[in-house]
Design an enzyme around this catalytic site. Structure first.
Site, PDB file in Angstrom:
ATOM      1  N   GLY A  36       0.979  -1.139   0.027  1.00  0.00           N
ATOM      2  CA  GLY A  36      -0.379   0.021   0.064  1.00  0.00           C
ATOM      3  C   GLY A  36       0.630   1.350  -0.187  1.00  0.00           C
ATOM      4  O   GLY A  36       0.793   1.868  -0.700  1.00  0.00           O
ATOM      5  N   SER A  37       2.290   1.101   1.016  1.00  0.00           N
ATOM      6  CA  SER A  37       2.929   2.176   0.864  1.00  0.00           C
ATOM      7  C   SER A  37       3.222   2.940  -0.626  1.00  0.00           C
ATOM      8  O   SER A  37       3.208   4.092  -1.042  1.00  0.00           O
ATOM      9  CB  SER A  37       4.063   2.011   1.977  1.00  0.00           C
ATOM     10  OG  SER A  37       3.098   1.765   3.335  1.00  0.00           O
ATOM     11  N   THR A  38       3.399   1.851  -1.523  1.00  0.00           N
ATOM     12  CA  THR A  38       4.693   1.954  -2.974  1.00  0.00           C
ATOM     13  C   THR A  38       3.612   2.754  -3.199  1.00  0.00           C
ATOM     14  O   THR A  38       3.597   2.689  -4.342  1.00  0.00           O
ATOM     15  CB  THR A  38       5.177   0.778  -3.234  1.00  0.00           C
ATOM     16  OG1 THR A  38       4.168  -0.387  -3.243  1.00  0.00           O
ATOM     17  CG2 THR A  38       6.956   0.058  -2.625  1.00  0.00           C
TER      18      THR A  38
END
Length: 140
Positions: free
Chosen positions: A35-37
């Site tokens: 999700g962060s990427t």
């Protein structure tokens, strides 16, 4: 280009100190939480398609939100955030709220077109291509 220990890496999205966790290895070997990427790529798609502006605001539910039986949390307990702040604070809830403006097919096509689920072709010693399933196989 990022230079670390005398080695240059072509990582335009590398931001000093902002990676998933310290795994005891150099950053390029530490796994990232997907999700962060994906957040900046979802945001770029929304902006490109005219579905959001940087100043648009979504409800971030004070850091806890349940959707499809799953509870999503944020470290920053904000009531609402702009798209710019969703990226700045890496808000899981905010990007989910904004991503609802895309159909599953649009989201899949955007991530595929950005190269998710494929190897980069760069000579990273521990690179894996990852998996990007078609929307019909996404859990709800």
């Amino acid at each position: 280009m990022v230079k670390e220990n005398g080695v240059q890496y072509p990582l335009q999205a590398w931001v000093e100190g902002h990676y998933a966790r310290d795994c005891g290895e150099p950053r390029e070997k530490c796994p990232y939480e997907p999700g962060s990427t994906m957040k900046p790529f979802i945001a770029a798609t929304l902006l490109e398609k005219g579905r959001a502006r940087e100043t648009d605001i979504v409800n971030t539910h004070n850091g806890q939100f349940t959707i499809n039986g799953r509870t999503i949390t944020d470290e920053h307990e904000a009531a609402q955030l702009t798209l710019a702040d969703v990226l700045r604070f890496s808000s899981n809830i905010g990007i989910v709220q904004f991503a609802l403006r895309l159909s599953p097919g649009e989201e899949y096509e955007a991530l595929r077109d950005f190269g998710f689920g494929m190897a980069t072709g760069l000579a990273y010693p521990v690179e894996a291509s990852g998996t990007l399933r078609e929307p019909a196989r996404w859990s709800t």
